[in-house]
Design an enzyme around this catalytic site. Structure first.
Site, PDB file in Angstrom:
ATOM      1  N   LYS A 146      10.589   9.038  -0.931  1.00  0.00           N
ATOM      2  CA  LYS A 146      10.116  10.213  -0.181  1.00  0.00           C
ATOM      3  C   LYS A 146      11.102  10.599   0.930  1.00  0.00           C
ATOM      4  CE  LYS A 146       5.178   9.552  -1.178  1.00  0.00           C
ATOM      5  NZ  LYS A 146       3.809   9.576  -0.595  1.00  0.00           N
ATOM      6  N   TYR A 182       1.435  17.648  -6.861  1.00  0.00           N
ATOM      7  CA  TYR A 182       0.266  16.998  -6.248  1.00  0.00           C
ATOM      8  C   TYR A 182      -1.023  17.803  -6.453  1.00  0.00           C
ATOM      9  CZ  TYR A 182       2.952  13.331  -3.842  1.00  0.00           C
ATOM     10  OH  TYR A 182       3.710  12.224  -3.548  1.00  0.00           O
ATOM     11  N   ASN A 228       4.960   7.388   3.833  1.00  0.00           N
ATOM     12  CA  ASN A 228       4.802   6.027   3.306  1.00  0.00           C
ATOM     13  C   ASN A 228       5.864   5.681   2.253  1.00  0.00           C
ATOM     14  OD1 ASN A 228       3.781   7.581   1.263  1.00  0.00           O
ATOM     15  ND2 ASN A 228       1.760   6.627   1.207  1.00  0.00           N
ATOM     16  N   HIS A 261       6.448   7.011  -3.809  1.00  0.00           N
ATOM     17  CA  HIS A 261       5.371   7.403  -4.723  1.00  0.00           C
ATOM     18  C   HIS A 261       5.541   6.606  -6.001  1.00  0.00           C
ATOM     19  CE1 HIS A 261       2.756   9.877  -7.280  1.00  0.00           C
ATOM     20  NE2 HIS A 261       3.695   9.696  -8.198  1.00  0.00           N
ATOM     21  N   GLU A 287       4.030  12.663 -15.179  1.00  0.00           N
ATOM     22  CA  GLU A 287       4.923  12.778 -14.015  1.00  0.00           C
ATOM     23  C   GLU A 287       6.396  12.633 -14.418  1.00  0.00           C
ATOM     24  OE1 GLU A 287       1.863  11.335 -10.490  1.00  0.00           O
ATOM     25  OE2 GLU A 287       3.463   9.971 -11.102  1.00  0.00           O
TER      26      GLU A 287
HETATM   27  P1  ADP Z   1      -0.778   6.880  -3.515  1.00  0.00           P
HETATM   28  O1  ADP Z   1       0.535   7.548  -3.118  1.00  0.00           O
HETATM   29  O2  ADP Z   1      -0.874   5.485  -2.959  1.00  0.00           O
HETATM   30  O3  ADP Z   1      -1.048   6.955  -5.002  1.00  0.00           O
HETATM   31  P2  ADP Z   1      -2.742   8.995  -3.222  1.00  0.00           P
HETATM   32  O4  ADP Z   1      -2.393   9.405  -4.616  1.00  0.00           O
HETATM   33  O5  ADP Z   1      -4.185   8.775  -2.901  1.00  0.00           O
HETATM   34  O6  ADP Z   1      -1.935   7.685  -2.779  1.00  0.00           O
HETATM   35  O7  ADP Z   1      -2.220  10.104  -2.194  1.00  0.00           O
HETATM   36  C1  ADP Z   1      -0.964  10.723  -2.373  1.00  0.00           C
HETATM   37  C2  ADP Z   1      -0.244  10.728  -1.049  1.00  0.00           C
HETATM   38  O8  ADP Z   1      -0.983  11.534  -0.135  1.00  0.00           O
HETATM   39  C3  ADP Z   1      -0.143   9.355  -0.364  1.00  0.00           C
HETATM   40  O9  ADP Z   1       0.967   8.608  -0.803  1.00  0.00           O
HETATM   41  C4  ADP Z   1      -0.025   9.741   1.089  1.00  0.00           C
HETATM   42  O10 ADP Z   1       1.316  10.080   1.427  1.00  0.00           O
HETATM   43  C5  ADP Z   1      -0.899  10.965   1.166  1.00  0.00           C
HETATM   44  N1  ADP Z   1      -2.233  10.591   1.620  1.00  0.00           N
HETATM   45  C6  ADP Z   1      -3.200   9.980   0.921  1.00  0.00           C
HETATM   46  N2  ADP Z   1      -4.313   9.778   1.651  1.00  0.00           N
HETATM   47  C7  ADP Z   1      -4.042  10.297   2.858  1.00  0.00           C
HETATM   48  C8  ADP Z   1      -4.776  10.416   4.067  1.00  0.00           C
HETATM   49  N3  ADP Z   1      -6.039   9.946   4.159  1.00  0.00           N
HETATM   50  N4  ADP Z   1      -4.167  11.001   5.113  1.00  0.00           N
HETATM   51  C9  ADP Z   1      -2.908  11.471   5.011  1.00  0.00           C
HETATM   52  N5  ADP Z   1      -2.140  11.385   3.897  1.00  0.00           N
HETATM   53  C10 ADP Z   1      -2.710  10.806   2.836  1.00  0.00           C
HETATM   54 MG    MG Z   2      -1.350   8.616  -6.196  1.00  0.00          MG
END
Ligand code: ADP
Ligand code: MG
Length: 140
Positions: free
Chosen positions: A11, A51, A114, A117, A128
């Site tokens: 990211k 997304y 974070n 992905h 994807e």
């Molecule tokens: P992951 O990336 O672990 O699969 P998700 O698919 O649930 O997580 O969410 C996609 C991305 O959206 C996350 O990696 C994170 O960057 C962001 N995200 C998810 N939940 C939150 C939240 N509660 N607040 C802010 N950003 C979030």
């Molecule tokens: Mg996800």
């Protein structure tokens, strides 16, 4: 266990801090092969499409803003049980909850920033990977 392919994205917080090589080293140390890779500045509409599953979530706008704010590295990782194994190596979505030693625990700045992905299922991985790569761009 089967050899699988999964989509990974380094990211914007990874590219701006210049830590993409450190993260790729973790993938390779864990037995993955990076069989396709491209650095790209995603448009806002590309991040919205990628997304789309999250479009009703409160964080969708911030997520799309962030993912189009600076270059990302999109890549295909190949290895045994790659989809779930990569999720384990990445750690929990919120770096504060990520297990010690995982990429998000080591490098994640916040739940938004974070660092990585990773696809979450076989169906998502196929979809994807096809979003970013033609079959001829993937050299296994
Ligand atoms: P992951 O990336 O672990 O699969 P998700 O698919 O649930 O997580 O969410 C996609 C991305 O959206 C996350 O990696 C994170 O960057 C962001 N995200 C998810 N939940 C939150 C939240 N509660 N607040 C802010 N950003 C979030
Ligand atoms: Mg996800």
């Amino acid at each position: 266990m089967a050899i699988e392919r999964t989509l990974s994205i380094l990211k914007p917080d990874a590219t701006t801090r210049n830590i993409t090589g450190k993260i790729n080293a973790i993938f390779e140390e864990n037995g993955f092969r990076i069989i396709a890779q491209r650095r790209v500045l995603l448009t806002r509409s590309e991040t919205e499409r990628f997304y789309i599953i999250h479009k009703e979530r409160p964080f969708y706008k911030d997520l799309c803003d962030f993912m189009s704010s600076a270059p990302v590295v999109v890549q295909v990782l190949e290895g045994e049980n790659a989809i779930l194994k990569n999720r384990a190596i990445m750690g929990a979505t919120n770096p504060e909850e990520a297990a010690p030693g995982t990429i998000r625990a080591l490098f994640g700045l916040s739940i938004d920033q974070n660092t990585v992905h990773g696809s979450d299922s076989a169906a998502t991985a196929a979809q994807e990977i096809a979003f970013f790569f033609k079959e001829t761009d993937i050299v296994g």
